[in-house]
Scaffold this motif. Structure first.
Motif, PDB file in Angstrom:
ATOM      1  N   TYR A 123       0.846  -1.188   0.000  1.00  0.00           N
ATOM      2  CA  TYR A 123       0.000   0.000   0.000  1.00  0.00           C
ATOM      3  C   TYR A 123       0.886   1.244   0.000  1.00  0.00           C
ATOM      4  O   TYR A 123       1.927   1.263   0.678  1.00  0.00           O
ATOM      5  N   GLY A 124       0.452   2.266  -0.738  1.00  0.00           N
ATOM      6  CA  GLY A 124       1.178   3.527  -0.744  1.00  0.00           C
ATOM      7  C   GLY A 124       0.223   4.693  -0.800  1.00  0.00           C
ATOM      8  O   GLY A 124      -0.817   4.618  -1.465  1.00  0.00           O
ATOM      9  N   LEU A 125       0.568   5.755  -0.101  1.00  0.00           N
ATOM     10  CA  LEU A 125      -0.259   6.961  -0.093  1.00  0.00           C
ATOM     11  C   LEU A 125       0.642   8.180  -0.175  1.00  0.00           C
ATOM     12  O   LEU A 125       1.712   8.215   0.448  1.00  0.00           O
ATOM     13  N   ASP A 126       0.212   9.172  -0.949  1.00  0.00           N
ATOM     14  CA  ASP A 126       0.963  10.421  -1.053  1.00  0.00           C
ATOM     15  C   ASP A 126       0.004  11.570  -1.333  1.00  0.00           C
ATOM     16  O   ASP A 126      -1.031  11.374  -1.994  1.00  0.00           O
ATOM     17  N   ILE A 127       0.347  12.756  -0.863  1.00  0.00           N
ATOM     18  CA  ILE A 127      -0.498  13.922  -1.078  1.00  0.00           C
ATOM     19  C   ILE A 127      -0.375  14.467  -2.501  1.00  0.00           C
ATOM     20  O   ILE A 127      -1.237  15.194  -2.981  1.00  0.00           O
ATOM     21  N   SER A 128       0.704  14.079  -3.194  1.00  0.00           N
ATOM     22  CA  SER A 128       0.963  14.544  -4.559  1.00  0.00           C
ATOM     23  C   SER A 128       0.431  13.547  -5.592  1.00  0.00           C
ATOM     24  O   SER A 128       0.895  12.413  -5.661  1.00  0.00           O
ATOM     25  N   ASP A 129      -0.538  13.963  -6.400  1.00  0.00           N
ATOM     26  CA  ASP A 129      -1.087  13.065  -7.420  1.00  0.00           C
ATOM     27  C   ASP A 129      -0.063  12.737  -8.497  1.00  0.00           C
ATOM     28  O   ASP A 129      -0.067  11.653  -9.069  1.00  0.00           O
ATOM     29  N   LYS A 130       0.852  13.679  -8.762  1.00  0.00           N
ATOM     30  CA  LYS A 130       1.884  13.430  -9.773  1.00  0.00           C
ATOM     31  C   LYS A 130       2.889  12.396  -9.285  1.00  0.00           C
ATOM     32  O   LYS A 130       3.383  11.573 -10.069  1.00  0.00           O
ATOM     33  N   MET A 131       3.201  12.433  -8.006  1.00  0.00           N
ATOM     34  CA  MET A 131       4.086  11.412  -7.438  1.00  0.00           C
ATOM     35  C   MET A 131       3.421  10.040  -7.516  1.00  0.00           C
ATOM     36  O   MET A 131       4.069   9.036  -7.844  1.00  0.00           O
ATOM     37  N   ILE A 132       2.133   9.978  -7.218  1.00  0.00           N
ATOM     38  CA  ILE A 132       1.407   8.713  -7.302  1.00  0.00           C
ATOM     39  C   ILE A 132       1.397   8.190  -8.743  1.00  0.00           C
ATOM     40  O   ILE A 132       1.520   6.978  -8.970  1.00  0.00           O
ATOM     41  N   GLU A 133       1.272   9.068  -9.716  1.00  0.00           N
ATOM     42  CA  GLU A 133       1.314   8.647 -11.123  1.00  0.00           C
ATOM     43  C   GLU A 133       2.634   7.965 -11.442  1.00  0.00           C
ATOM     44  O   GLU A 133       2.671   6.933 -12.130  1.00  0.00           O
ATOM     45  N   VAL A 134       3.738   8.530 -10.950  1.00  0.00           N
ATOM     46  CA  VAL A 134       5.056   7.939 -11.200  1.00  0.00           C
ATOM     47  C   VAL A 134       5.160   6.577 -10.520  1.00  0.00           C
ATOM     48  O   VAL A 134       5.613   5.593 -11.129  1.00  0.00           O
ATOM     49  N   SER A 135       4.749   6.488  -9.261  1.00  0.00           N
ATOM     50  CA  SER A 135       4.857   5.221  -8.544  1.00  0.00           C
ATOM     51  C   SER A 135       3.937   4.151  -9.139  1.00  0.00           C
ATOM     52  O   SER A 135       4.289   2.960  -9.169  1.00  0.00           O
ATOM     53  N   MET A 136       2.778   4.564  -9.662  1.00  0.00           N
ATOM     54  CA  MET A 136       1.882   3.598 -10.302  1.00  0.00           C
ATOM     55  C   MET A 136       2.488   3.058 -11.592  1.00  0.00           C
ATOM     56  O   MET A 136       2.255   1.905 -11.954  1.00  0.00           O
ATOM     57  N   GLY A 137       3.278   3.885 -12.266  1.00  0.00           N
ATOM     58  CA  GLY A 137       3.970   3.417 -13.459  1.00  0.00           C
ATOM     59  C   GLY A 137       4.996   2.341 -13.148  1.00  0.00           C
ATOM     60  O   GLY A 137       5.224   1.428 -13.943  1.00  0.00           O
ATOM     61  N   LYS A 138       5.593   2.429 -11.979  1.00  0.00           N
ATOM     62  CA  LYS A 138       6.586   1.443 -11.553  1.00  0.00           C
ATOM     63  C   LYS A 138       5.932   0.204 -10.939  1.00  0.00           C
ATOM     64  O   LYS A 138       6.421  -0.917 -11.100  1.00  0.00           O
ATOM     65  N   TYR A 139       4.837   0.429 -10.207  1.00  0.00           N
ATOM     66  CA  TYR A 139       4.191  -0.643  -9.450  1.00  0.00           C
ATOM     67  C   TYR A 139       2.684  -0.651  -9.737  1.00  0.00           C
ATOM     68  O   TYR A 139       1.877  -0.279  -8.878  1.00  0.00           O
ATOM     69  N   PRO A 140       2.289  -1.087 -10.918  1.00  0.00           N
ATOM     70  CA  PRO A 140       0.866  -1.041 -11.299  1.00  0.00           C
ATOM     71  C   PRO A 140      -0.032  -1.956 -10.476  1.00  0.00           C
ATOM     72  O   PRO A 140      -1.251  -1.767 -10.466  1.00  0.00           O
ATOM     73  N   ASN A 141       0.547  -2.931  -9.784  1.00  0.00           N
ATOM     74  CA  ASN A 141      -0.265  -3.878  -9.016  1.00  0.00           C
ATOM     75  C   ASN A 141      -0.357  -3.539  -7.529  1.00  0.00           C
ATOM     76  O   ASN A 141      -0.965  -4.287  -6.758  1.00  0.00           O
ATOM     77  N   LYS A 142       0.225  -2.411  -7.138  1.00  0.00           N
ATOM     78  CA  LYS A 142       0.150  -1.988  -5.740  1.00  0.00           C
ATOM     79  C   LYS A 142      -1.130  -1.187  -5.493  1.00  0.00           C
ATOM     80  O   LYS A 142      -1.761  -0.676  -6.417  1.00  0.00           O
ATOM     81  N   ASN A 143      -1.511  -1.083  -4.240  1.00  0.00           N
ATOM     82  CA  ASN A 143      -2.677  -0.295  -3.827  1.00  0.00           C
ATOM     83  C   ASN A 143      -2.221   1.115  -3.490  1.00  0.00           C
ATOM     84  O   ASN A 143      -1.849   1.412  -2.349  1.00  0.00           O
ATOM     85  N   LEU A 144      -2.235   1.991  -4.480  1.00  0.00           N
ATOM     86  CA  LEU A 144      -1.700   3.338  -4.333  1.00  0.00           C
ATOM     87  C   LEU A 144      -2.814   4.366  -4.453  1.00  0.00           C
ATOM     88  O   LEU A 144      -3.703   4.231  -5.301  1.00  0.00           O
ATOM     89  N   GLN A 145      -2.747   5.414  -3.630  1.00  0.00           N
ATOM     90  CA  GLN A 145      -3.774   6.436  -3.700  1.00  0.00           C
ATOM     91  C   GLN A 145      -3.267   7.782  -3.188  1.00  0.00           C
ATOM     92  O   GLN A 145      -2.302   7.849  -2.432  1.00  0.00           O
ATOM     93  N   VAL A 146      -3.950   8.836  -3.627  1.00  0.00           N
ATOM     94  CA  VAL A 146      -3.678  10.184  -3.147  1.00  0.00           C
ATOM     95  C   VAL A 146      -4.428  10.369  -1.834  1.00  0.00           C
ATOM     96  O   VAL A 146      -5.585   9.956  -1.703  1.00  0.00           O
ATOM     97  N   GLY A 147      -3.775  10.949  -0.832  1.00  0.00           N
ATOM     98  CA  GLY A 147      -4.448  11.139   0.443  1.00  0.00           C
ATOM     99  C   GLY A 147      -3.643  11.986   1.404  1.00  0.00           C
ATOM    100  O   GLY A 147      -2.504  12.371   1.133  1.00  0.00           O
TER     101      GLY A 147
END
Length: 224
Positions: A65-89
């Protein structure tokens, strides 16, 4: 302040890894942080671990699981880890049920906040972590900054902590299991031919009686 932080990291997201960790100092910090996490977290059991302020995903090998306040940072991390549970928060208002996670890790988050927000996040992480779970995070050392008379010019990296203050903040919900220093010396300013020796000495001092005078401290808390 949160809007400033979000905008700052949104602008930096695309080049963040290269900007921060492609240089000698950044690479050294990154390596030391990974060494510490490998020692304290089981990489075979990360399904209910949360990387709080996950950024571009540097530590998502330790959490599903990953959470970040930056939506652009989440976009980058989702590109690396598409199967993780990532969200802006928001780290002060976690959208998870009580006692949901086994462990939580968070790097380079608290340094940009203040002690009141830090306390709120300590309370919120305690709510969503299971009893006996670890919360691992870093913070600039107040003793080091006082020693060198360092003062931040803005919110960026302005927060700091010493052990006495931390113990007051975590009582009675957390136990301080251990802590470790990072970057006792300015490795990036030392000639390359001397760095291998200085890094060994740096690691020794960061584990010694003098560790609270390192540039950064990594703490391991355990939920009571």
């Amino acid at each position: 302040m949160k809007q400033e932080i979000t905008a700052y990291y949104n602008d930096l997201a695309k080049d963040y890894d290269e900007n921060r960790f492609a240089n000698t100092y950044g690479a050294y910090i990154n390596k030391q942080e990974h060494v510490f996490l490998k020692k304290h977290l089981d990489q075979d059991d990360i399904s209910l671990n949360l990387d709080l302020a996950c950024g571009t995903g540097r530590f998502l090998d330790y959490a599903d699981y990953g959470l970040d306040i930056s939506d652009k940072m989440i976009e980058v991390s989702m590109g690396k880890y598409p199967n993780k549970n990532l969200q802006v928060g928001d780290a002060e208002k976690l959208d998870y049920s009580e006692s949901y996670f086994n462990n939580i890790l968070s790097f380079h988050l608290f340094m940009h906040l203040d002690l009141d927000v830090t306390q709120n996040i300590l309370n919120e992480t305690n709510r969503v972590i299971k009893k006996g779970g670890y919360f691992i995070f870093d913070m600039p050392s107040k003793k080091r900054r006082k020693l060198i008379n360092y003062k931040s010019a803005s919110w960026h990296g302005a927060n700091q902590l010493d052990i006495k203050t931390l113990k007051k903040m975590i009582s009675p919900k957390w136990e301080l299991v251990t802590y470790h220093g990072i970057a006792f010396f300015p490795i990036h300013r030392i000639p390359k031919k001397l760095r291998s020796f200085m890094i060994r000495l740096d690691n020794l001092l960061c584990r010694s009686f003098f560790k609270e005078y390192s540039s950064y401290l990594i703490f391991v808390l355990k939920k009571k």
